[in-house]
Design a protein around this motif. Structure first.
Motif, PDB file in Angstrom:
ATOM      1  N   ILE A 258      60.841 -24.417 -63.099  1.00  0.00           N
ATOM      2  CA  ILE A 258      61.486 -26.103 -63.186  1.00  0.00           C
ATOM      3  C   ILE A 258      62.565 -26.613 -62.332  1.00  0.00           C
ATOM      4  O   ILE A 258      63.434 -25.808 -63.224  1.00  0.00           O
ATOM      5  N   ILE A 259      62.737 -26.631 -61.264  1.00  0.00           N
ATOM      6  CA  ILE A 259      64.476 -27.429 -61.193  1.00  0.00           C
ATOM      7  C   ILE A 259      64.137 -28.798 -60.538  1.00  0.00           C
ATOM      8  O   ILE A 259      64.130 -29.408 -61.116  1.00  0.00           O
ATOM      9  N   ASN A 260      64.769 -28.312 -59.306  1.00  0.00           N
ATOM     10  CA  ASN A 260      63.984 -30.142 -58.717  1.00  0.00           C
ATOM     11  C   ASN A 260      62.516 -30.192 -57.861  1.00  0.00           C
ATOM     12  O   ASN A 260      61.835 -31.487 -57.407  1.00  0.00           O
ATOM     13  N   ARG A 261      62.450 -28.835 -57.323  1.00  0.00           N
ATOM     14  CA  ARG A 261      61.166 -28.561 -57.501  1.00  0.00           C
ATOM     15  C   ARG A 261      60.290 -27.375 -57.817  1.00  0.00           C
ATOM     16  O   ARG A 261      60.948 -27.534 -58.904  1.00  0.00           O
ATOM     17  N   THR A 262      58.916 -27.735 -57.356  1.00  0.00           N
ATOM     18  CA  THR A 262      58.675 -26.549 -58.524  1.00  0.00           C
ATOM     19  C   THR A 262      57.879 -25.439 -57.941  1.00  0.00           C
ATOM     20  O   THR A 262      57.853 -24.834 -56.251  1.00  0.00           O
ATOM     21  N   GLY A 263      58.470 -23.904 -58.436  1.00  0.00           N
ATOM     22  CA  GLY A 263      57.901 -22.651 -57.580  1.00  0.00           C
ATOM     23  C   GLY A 263      56.994 -21.806 -58.473  1.00  0.00           C
ATOM     24  O   GLY A 263      56.785 -22.038 -59.794  1.00  0.00           O
ATOM     25  N   LEU A 264      56.020 -21.164 -58.120  1.00  0.00           N
ATOM     26  CA  LEU A 264      55.227 -20.291 -58.340  1.00  0.00           C
ATOM     27  C   LEU A 264      55.935 -18.911 -58.222  1.00  0.00           C
ATOM     28  O   LEU A 264      56.424 -18.546 -57.150  1.00  0.00           O
ATOM     29  N   LEU A 265      55.303 -18.144 -59.467  1.00  0.00           N
ATOM     30  CA  LEU A 265      56.340 -16.529 -59.505  1.00  0.00           C
ATOM     31  C   LEU A 265      54.968 -15.686 -59.434  1.00  0.00           C
ATOM     32  O   LEU A 265      54.539 -16.344 -60.802  1.00  0.00           O
ATOM     33  N   ASN A 266      54.828 -14.573 -59.301  1.00  0.00           N
ATOM     34  CA  ASN A 266      53.536 -13.851 -59.259  1.00  0.00           C
ATOM     35  C   ASN A 266      54.059 -12.220 -59.067  1.00  0.00           C
ATOM     36  O   ASN A 266      54.118 -12.185 -57.734  1.00  0.00           O
ATOM     37  N   ASN A 267      53.528 -11.298 -59.321  1.00  0.00           N
ATOM     38  CA  ASN A 267      53.429 -10.283 -59.475  1.00  0.00           C
ATOM     39  C   ASN A 267      52.127  -9.162 -59.555  1.00  0.00           C
ATOM     40  O   ASN A 267      51.035 -10.039 -59.557  1.00  0.00           O
ATOM     41  N   TRP A 268      51.545  -8.576 -58.489  1.00  0.00           N
ATOM     42  CA  TRP A 268      50.329  -7.846 -58.221  1.00  0.00           C
ATOM     43  C   TRP A 268      50.619  -6.396 -58.017  1.00  0.00           C
ATOM     44  O   TRP A 268      51.241  -5.738 -57.204  1.00  0.00           O
ATOM     45  N   ARG A 269      49.438  -5.207 -58.113  1.00  0.00           N
ATOM     46  CA  ARG A 269      49.170  -4.048 -57.365  1.00  0.00           C
ATOM     47  C   ARG A 269      48.634  -4.709 -55.984  1.00  0.00           C
ATOM     48  O   ARG A 269      48.236  -5.289 -56.235  1.00  0.00           O
ATOM     49  N   TRP A 270      48.967  -3.608 -54.997  1.00  0.00           N
ATOM     50  CA  TRP A 270      47.949  -3.518 -53.772  1.00  0.00           C
ATOM     51  C   TRP A 270      47.812  -2.636 -53.136  1.00  0.00           C
ATOM     52  O   TRP A 270      48.306  -1.316 -53.261  1.00  0.00           O
ATOM     53  N   LEU A 290      56.380 -25.547 -53.739  1.00  0.00           N
ATOM     54  CA  LEU A 290      55.242 -26.347 -53.320  1.00  0.00           C
ATOM     55  C   LEU A 290      55.634 -27.567 -53.099  1.00  0.00           C
ATOM     56  O   LEU A 290      55.607 -28.094 -53.614  1.00  0.00           O
ATOM     57  N   SER A 291      55.686 -28.012 -52.058  1.00  0.00           N
ATOM     58  CA  SER A 291      56.158 -29.496 -51.222  1.00  0.00           C
ATOM     59  C   SER A 291      55.112 -30.053 -50.880  1.00  0.00           C
ATOM     60  O   SER A 291      54.394 -29.274 -49.681  1.00  0.00           O
ATOM     61  N   SER A 292      54.967 -30.784 -50.217  1.00  0.00           N
ATOM     62  CA  SER A 292      54.288 -31.951 -49.552  1.00  0.00           C
ATOM     63  C   SER A 292      54.605 -33.081 -49.013  1.00  0.00           C
ATOM     64  O   SER A 292      55.761 -33.782 -49.240  1.00  0.00           O
ATOM     65  N   ALA A 293      54.260 -33.493 -47.622  1.00  0.00           N
ATOM     66  CA  ALA A 293      54.915 -34.311 -47.057  1.00  0.00           C
ATOM     67  C   ALA A 293      54.047 -34.601 -46.121  1.00  0.00           C
ATOM     68  O   ALA A 293      53.022 -34.166 -45.673  1.00  0.00           O
ATOM     69  N   VAL A 294      54.291 -36.611 -45.611  1.00  0.00           N
ATOM     70  CA  VAL A 294      52.660 -36.987 -44.720  1.00  0.00           C
ATOM     71  C   VAL A 294      53.746 -36.723 -43.260  1.00  0.00           C
ATOM     72  O   VAL A 294      55.144 -37.020 -43.585  1.00  0.00           O
ATOM     73  N   PRO A 295      52.977 -36.119 -42.247  1.00  0.00           N
ATOM     74  CA  PRO A 295      53.867 -36.847 -40.923  1.00  0.00           C
ATOM     75  C   PRO A 295      54.403 -37.355 -40.498  1.00  0.00           C
ATOM     76  O   PRO A 295      56.215 -37.554 -39.977  1.00  0.00           O
TER      77      PRO A 295
END
Length: 375
Positions: A258-270, A290-295
């Motif tokens: 959490i800074i000014n926007r929200t970010g998701l961190l994740n890790n996995w095997r493939w 994860l940001s959103s805006a109307v055109p």
């Protein structure tokens, strides 16, 4: 030039209209198929197919395949239209409404070898509701469940469970696929294995997923959710990686910065046999802004500002030589796609040549152009 185009459209209209199918085409009310969740591209298709059976899809694609490279028609499968860059659209082509697909009902098989057979147009939320009746649930999810099976399996399908079970494409036993030649093929690791791994994470380039057999596991009656706050990023990543390596910890792990926007961190095997590409690292993170805006919005909250920020992030990663790959990738030139796939590009092209040599499928990904020979 105008006369030639109109004649071509007239020929396409006549040929599709006379096809013997159980479902139907619409040629006028097609505007909904020219939009998606991203709301940035509006590419009108020539027609929308509302299939009642897999045979309808196969018949349509085979017909376009037999028309040869001179036909302008391409085909895109559309589930809930949750793409961001027009990937489910087919400009002057045929969009297949996967929600119309009928066939065998969803079937849950319980026991030691638990699975569910579902249509490619089925929503994951419906799979959850049905499998829970048997005390079961899919092993791997996405964070948003109102997505179709065919859509997520064409990308990867990831969430906080992926570090333990892999993404959704690593939890599929069998697929039914319609290739770019109109062939209906059942495939698995042991049957038509190359097509099976090609389609999983293949961005719709090698076939349309019409049915899938998904692995299930016992669903817990109760779960415990623990939230831990960190002020030091290094400590956060160290603990997260410790949890994914420990044998008896959690089944779901994700982190938010959490800074000014929200970010998701994740890790996995493939499973590197699929078409999806990842950074060449033992452990890597998914970083999502994860940001959103109307055109119509402008300024720092506007869509163009957000897109520009995304481009700057990618440019910085490239300049700093940080190993990264885009998830849900979007590029506009084949050179960029070639750089994205890296060493897997040659295999990707070979698979395209084998299963969709005229580049009929998924034109909205902008990887190949129809009727251009592959080399």
């Amino acid at each position: 030039m105008t006369i030639r185009i109109n004649l071509c459209f007239s020929s396409n209209y006549s040929s599709l209209k006379t096809l013997s199918i159980d479902g139907h085409f619409t040629f006028d009310d097609v505007h909904h198929a020219a939009k998606d969740f991203g709301n940035r591209f509006q590419l009108l298709p020539f027609a929308v197919l509302h299939p009642r059976s897999v045979s309808d899809i196969a018949t349509t694609i085979k017909h376009i395949w037999q028309m040869g490279p001179h036909s302008q028609l391409t085909v895109a499968a559309r589930g809930h239209g949750h793409s961001l860059q027009g990937q489910a659209q087919a400009h002057r082509g045929v969009v297949i409404n996967m929600g119309s697909l009928q066939g065998p009902k969803m079937h849950v098989h319980s026991g030691n070898y638990s699975y569910v057979d579902v249509s490619g147009g089925e929503l994951w939320i419906n799979i959850l509701h049905e499998s829970l009746k048997y005390g079961l649930a899919p092993k791997s999810w996405t964070d948003y469940l109102h997505l179709t099976v065919g859509g997520t399996l064409s990308n990867a399908g990831i969430s906080g469970q992926a570090f333990r079970y892999g993404p959704q494409i690593s939890n599929v036993y069998q697929l039914e696929v319609v290739t770019g030649k109109g062939e209906v093929v059942n495939c698995s690791e042991n049957q038509n294995g190359d097509l099976f791994h090609s389609v999983l994470g293949g961005l719709g380039q090698f076939g349309i997923i019409t049915r899938a057999r998904i692995s299930l596991e016992p669903a817990p009656d109760m779960v415990k959710w623990i939230k831990v706050l960190y002020s030091d990023f290094t400590t956060f990543t160290r603990d997260q990686e410790l949890l994914i390596y420990a044998e008896s910890t959690f089944d779901y792990i994700e982190g938010f910065v959490i800074i000014n926007r929200t970010g998701l961190l994740n890790n996995w095997r493939w499973d590197n046999r699929t078409s999806a590409v990842i950074p060449e690292e033992d452990i890597f993170y998914l970083v999502a802004f994860l940001s959103s805006a109307v055109p119509s919005s402008t300024g720092t909250d506007g869509l163009e500002h957000i897109l520009n920020q995304n481009r700057r992030i990618l440019e910085f990663c490239g300049t700093a030589r940080l190993g990264f790959k885009q998830y849900l990738p979007h590029y506009t030139t084949q050179e960029e796609w070639q750089a994205h796939f890296g060493p897997q590009w040659e295999v990707f092209v070979q698979r395209k040549s084998a299963y969709d040599p005229l580049a009929i499928l998924a034109p909205g990904q902008r990887i190949f152009q129809k009727a251009i020979p592959f080399s």
